[in-house]
Write a protein that holds these residues in place. Structure first.
Motif, PDB file in Angstrom:
ATOM      1  N   ARG A  66       0.800  -1.233   0.000  1.00 51.80           N
ATOM      2  CA  ARG A  66       0.000   0.000   0.000  1.00 51.80           C
ATOM      3  C   ARG A  66       0.825   1.272   0.000  1.00 51.80           C
ATOM      4  NH1 ARG A  66      -4.542  -2.152   3.854  1.00 51.80           N
ATOM      5  NH2 ARG A  66      -6.114  -2.548   2.283  1.00 51.80           N
ATOM      6  N   PHE A  67       2.076   1.203   0.459  1.00 53.15           N
ATOM      7  CA  PHE A  67       2.869   2.411   0.658  1.00 53.15           C
ATOM      8  C   PHE A  67       4.179   2.318  -0.110  1.00 53.15           C
ATOM      9  CE2 PHE A  67       0.798   0.944   4.572  1.00 53.15           C
ATOM     10  CZ  PHE A  67      -0.255   1.858   4.601  1.00 53.15           C
ATOM     11  N   GLY A  68       4.713   3.474  -0.444  1.00 52.85           N
ATOM     12  CA  GLY A  68       6.003   3.507  -1.115  1.00 52.85           C
ATOM     13  C   GLY A  68       6.805   4.718  -0.678  1.00 52.85           C
ATOM     14  N   TYR A  69       8.104   4.573  -0.723  1.00 52.20           N
ATOM     15  CA  TYR A  69       9.016   5.669  -0.426  1.00 52.20           C
ATOM     16  C   TYR A  69       9.420   6.364  -1.713  1.00 52.20           C
ATOM     17  CZ  TYR A  69       9.796   3.923   4.339  1.00 52.20           C
ATOM     18  OH  TYR A  69       9.648   3.525   5.648  1.00 52.20           O
ATOM     19  N   SER A  70       9.747   7.637  -1.599  1.00 56.99           N
ATOM     20  CA  SER A  70      10.328   8.368  -2.718  1.00 56.99           C
ATOM     21  C   SER A  70      11.693   7.764  -3.027  1.00 56.99           C
ATOM     22  CB  SER A  70      10.458   9.857  -2.361  1.00 56.99           C
ATOM     23  OG  SER A  70      11.258  10.011  -1.193  1.00 56.99           O
ATOM     24  N   GLU A  71      12.220   8.102  -4.179  1.00 61.10           N
ATOM     25  CA  GLU A  71      13.517   7.536  -4.586  1.00 61.10           C
ATOM     26  C   GLU A  71      14.608   7.802  -3.569  1.00 61.10           C
ATOM     27  OE1 GLU A  71      14.811   8.210  -8.598  1.00 61.10           O
ATOM     28  OE2 GLU A  71      12.788   7.889  -9.371  1.00 61.10           O
ATOM     29  N   ASP A  72      14.574   8.967  -2.926  1.00 64.30           N
ATOM     30  CA  ASP A  72      15.601   9.288  -1.933  1.00 64.30           C
ATOM     31  C   ASP A  72      15.281   8.740  -0.544  1.00 64.30           C
ATOM     32  OD1 ASP A  72      13.605  11.003  -1.021  1.00 64.30           O
ATOM     33  OD2 ASP A  72      14.690  12.839  -1.551  1.00 64.30           O
ATOM     34  N   GLY A  73      14.103   8.120  -0.387  1.00 64.08           N
ATOM     35  CA  GLY A  73      13.719   7.528   0.884  1.00 64.08           C
ATOM     36  C   GLY A  73      13.287   8.523   1.949  1.00 64.08           C
ATOM     37  N   LEU A  74      13.183   9.786   1.590  1.00 65.63           N
ATOM     38  CA  LEU A  74      12.854  10.811   2.583  1.00 65.63           C
ATOM     39  C   LEU A  74      11.356  11.070   2.717  1.00 65.63           C
ATOM     40  CD1 LEU A  74      15.694  13.397   1.861  1.00 65.63           C
ATOM     41  CD2 LEU A  74      15.602  11.617   3.637  1.00 65.63           C
ATOM     42  N   SER A  75      10.569  10.616   1.744  1.00 66.00           N
ATOM     43  CA  SER A  75       9.124  10.835   1.774  1.00 66.00           C
ATOM     44  C   SER A  75       8.394   9.521   1.568  1.00 66.00           C
ATOM     45  CB  SER A  75       8.716  11.836   0.681  1.00 66.00           C
ATOM     46  OG  SER A  75       9.292  13.099   0.926  1.00 66.00           O
ATOM     47  N   ILE A  76       7.127   9.504   1.973  1.00 67.43           N
ATOM     48  CA  ILE A  76       6.290   8.310   1.867  1.00 67.43           C
ATOM     49  C   ILE A  76       4.918   8.733   1.369  1.00 67.43           C
ATOM     50  CG2 ILE A  76       5.557   8.485   4.303  1.00 67.43           C
ATOM     51  CD1 ILE A  76       5.498   5.386   4.370  1.00 67.43           C
ATOM     52  N   ARG A  77       4.240   7.807   0.690  1.00 70.39           N
ATOM     53  CA  ARG A  77       2.853   8.038   0.295  1.00 70.39           C
ATOM     54  C   ARG A  77       2.154   6.694   0.133  1.00 70.39           C
ATOM     55  NH1 ARG A  77       2.806  10.050  -6.039  1.00 70.39           N
ATOM     56  NH2 ARG A  77       3.511   8.097  -6.953  1.00 70.39           N
ATOM     57  N   ALA A  78       0.829   6.762   0.089  1.00 68.18           N
ATOM     58  CA  ALA A  78       0.033   5.589  -0.255  1.00 68.18           C
ATOM     59  C   ALA A  78       0.086   5.441  -1.771  1.00 68.18           C
ATOM     60  CB  ALA A  78      -1.405   5.769   0.215  1.00 68.18           C
ATOM     61  N   ASN A  79       0.117   4.205  -2.254  1.00 71.97           N
ATOM     62  CA  ASN A  79       0.241   3.972  -3.689  1.00 71.97           C
ATOM     63  C   ASN A  79      -1.040   4.220  -4.471  1.00 71.97           C
ATOM     64  OD1 ASN A  79       2.987   3.305  -3.889  1.00 71.97           O
ATOM     65  ND2 ASN A  79       2.582   1.279  -3.075  1.00 71.97           N
ATOM     66  N   GLN A  80      -2.190   4.113  -3.823  1.00 74.05           N
ATOM     67  CA  GLN A  80      -3.470   4.408  -4.451  1.00 74.05           C
ATOM     68  C   GLN A  80      -4.543   4.338  -3.383  1.00 74.05           C
ATOM     69  OE1 GLN A  80      -2.813   0.924  -4.591  1.00 74.05           O
ATOM     70  NE2 GLN A  80      -4.774   0.572  -3.634  1.00 74.05           N
ATOM     71  N   GLY A  81      -5.787   4.639  -3.748  1.00 66.83           N
ATOM     72  CA  GLY A  81      -6.902   4.515  -2.825  1.00 66.83           C
ATOM     73  C   GLY A  81      -7.257   5.786  -2.087  1.00 66.83           C
ATOM     74  N   HIS A  82      -6.751   6.909  -2.532  1.00 68.39           N
ATOM     75  CA  HIS A  82      -6.982   8.174  -1.849  1.00 68.39           C
ATOM     76  C   HIS A  82      -8.421   8.668  -1.985  1.00 68.39           C
ATOM     77  CE1 HIS A  82      -2.651   8.068  -2.642  1.00 68.39           C
ATOM     78  NE2 HIS A  82      -2.533   8.831  -1.561  1.00 68.39           N
ATOM     79  N   THR A  83      -8.924   9.237  -0.901  1.00 68.26           N
ATOM     80  CA  THR A  83     -10.163  10.007  -0.972  1.00 68.26           C
ATOM     81  C   THR A  83      -9.848  11.497  -0.931  1.00 68.26           C
ATOM     82  OG1 THR A  83     -10.491   9.814   1.417  1.00 68.26           O
ATOM     83  CG2 THR A  83     -11.614   8.192   0.018  1.00 68.26           C
ATOM     84  N   VAL A  84      -8.643  11.857  -0.520  1.00 67.01           N
ATOM     85  CA  VAL A  84      -8.200  13.247  -0.610  1.00 67.01           C
ATOM     86  C   VAL A  84      -7.627  13.452  -2.009  1.00 67.01           C
ATOM     87  CG1 VAL A  84      -7.754  13.520   1.863  1.00 67.01           C
ATOM     88  CG2 VAL A  84      -5.915  12.759   0.379  1.00 67.01           C
ATOM     89  N   ALA A  85      -7.717  14.669  -2.499  1.00 66.41           N
ATOM     90  CA  ALA A  85      -7.270  14.960  -3.862  1.00 66.41           C
ATOM     91  C   ALA A  85      -5.746  14.936  -3.953  1.00 66.41           C
ATOM     92  CB  ALA A  85      -7.793  16.320  -4.311  1.00 66.41           C
ATOM     93  N   VAL A  86      -5.241  14.001  -4.745  1.00 68.71           N
ATOM     94  CA  VAL A  86      -3.812  13.931  -5.055  1.00 68.71           C
ATOM     95  C   VAL A  86      -3.674  13.522  -6.518  1.00 68.71           C
ATOM     96  CG1 VAL A  86      -3.083  13.321  -2.701  1.00 68.71           C
ATOM     97  CG2 VAL A  86      -3.531  11.515  -4.343  1.00 68.71           C
ATOM     98  N   ASP A  87      -2.557  13.856  -7.100  1.00 65.54           N
ATOM     99  CA  ASP A  87      -2.241  13.422  -8.452  1.00 65.54           C
ATOM    100  C   ASP A  87      -0.994  12.555  -8.358  1.00 65.54           C
ATOM    101  OD1 ASP A  87      -1.550  13.007 -11.093  1.00 65.54           O
ATOM    102  OD2 ASP A  87      -1.422  15.129 -11.611  1.00 65.54           O
ATOM    103  N   LEU A  88      -1.192  11.254  -8.489  1.00 62.34           N
ATOM    104  CA  LEU A  88      -0.081  10.312  -8.333  1.00 62.34           C
ATOM    105  C   LEU A  88       0.902  10.368  -9.498  1.00 62.34           C
ATOM    106  CD1 LEU A  88      -2.057   7.249  -6.909  1.00 62.34           C
ATOM    107  CD2 LEU A  88      -0.681   8.922  -5.648  1.00 62.34           C
TER     108      LEU A  88
END
Length: 182
Positions: A66-88
């Motif tokens: 469900r989750f992934g780190y940014s390439e530099d490992g400093l940030s995290i996000r959910a891979n999909q399933g958002h109810t808040v507005a995001v542009d993956l």
């Protein structure tokens, strides 16, 4: 980290990274990312004890990825399933000829009348295999797996994207592209 705590932590992360970041006082950027240090500090401020090593464990062992780190490992996000507005930032992709959607039998009348709709989420979620669709459908009651004629949808101009964890996303699936279970 025991399995029970891992599952509890995964559910909590899903809630804050997909649905309610304000619950712990964080803000996701336009692509859904939050810095790991900000997330951990916000959790600590709310009484949640989570170390970077424990977070790494949850990300690495979550069976749904469900989750992934940014390439530099400093940030995290959910891979999909958002109810808040995001542009993956997911590019359009050519889907397999057939995709699958797991649902509960009680939803079939509405689905065959209106199609598959994203409801509170940003996209309809589809899987490339029936086993995954059965697991998803099981969360909603007795599971039913629907077939989606993704090739025909794509030929008609419907866009598909694939998330980092292999979930196929599309805006909606009109009823004419759905096949009833056998």
């Amino acid at each position: 980290m025991d399995e029970k705590r891992t599952v509890r932590t995964s559910k909590m992360l899903s809630r804050v990274l997909r649905h309610e970041p304000e619950r712990i006082g964080i803000t996701l950027d336009e692509a859904g990312w939050v810095r790991v240090d900000v997330l951990l500090a916000a959790l600590a401020a709310k009484g949640g004890r989570l170390t970077r090593a424990e977070l790494d464990h949850v990300v690495a062992t979550n069976n749904k990825r469900r989750f992934g780190y940014s390439e530099d490992g400093l940030s995290i996000r959910a891979n999909q399933g958002h109810t808040v507005a995001v542009d993956l930032g997911l590019a359009a992709a050519e889907p397999p000829a057939v995709l699958f959607h797991g649902t509960a039998s009680r939803s079939l009348d509405a689905i065959f009348r209106d199609g598959l709709l994203p409801m509170a989420r940003q996209d309809v979620h589809l899987s490339a295999d029936t086993d995954t669709a059965v697991r998803v459908g099981s969360r909603h009651g007795r599971p039913v797996v629907l077939s989606v004629d993704a090739a025909a949808m794509a030929a008609a101009g419907h866009e598909f994207r694939i998330s980092a964890n292999g979930v196929w996303l599309t805006a909606a699936v009109p009823p004419e592209y759905l096949a009833r279970p056998r």
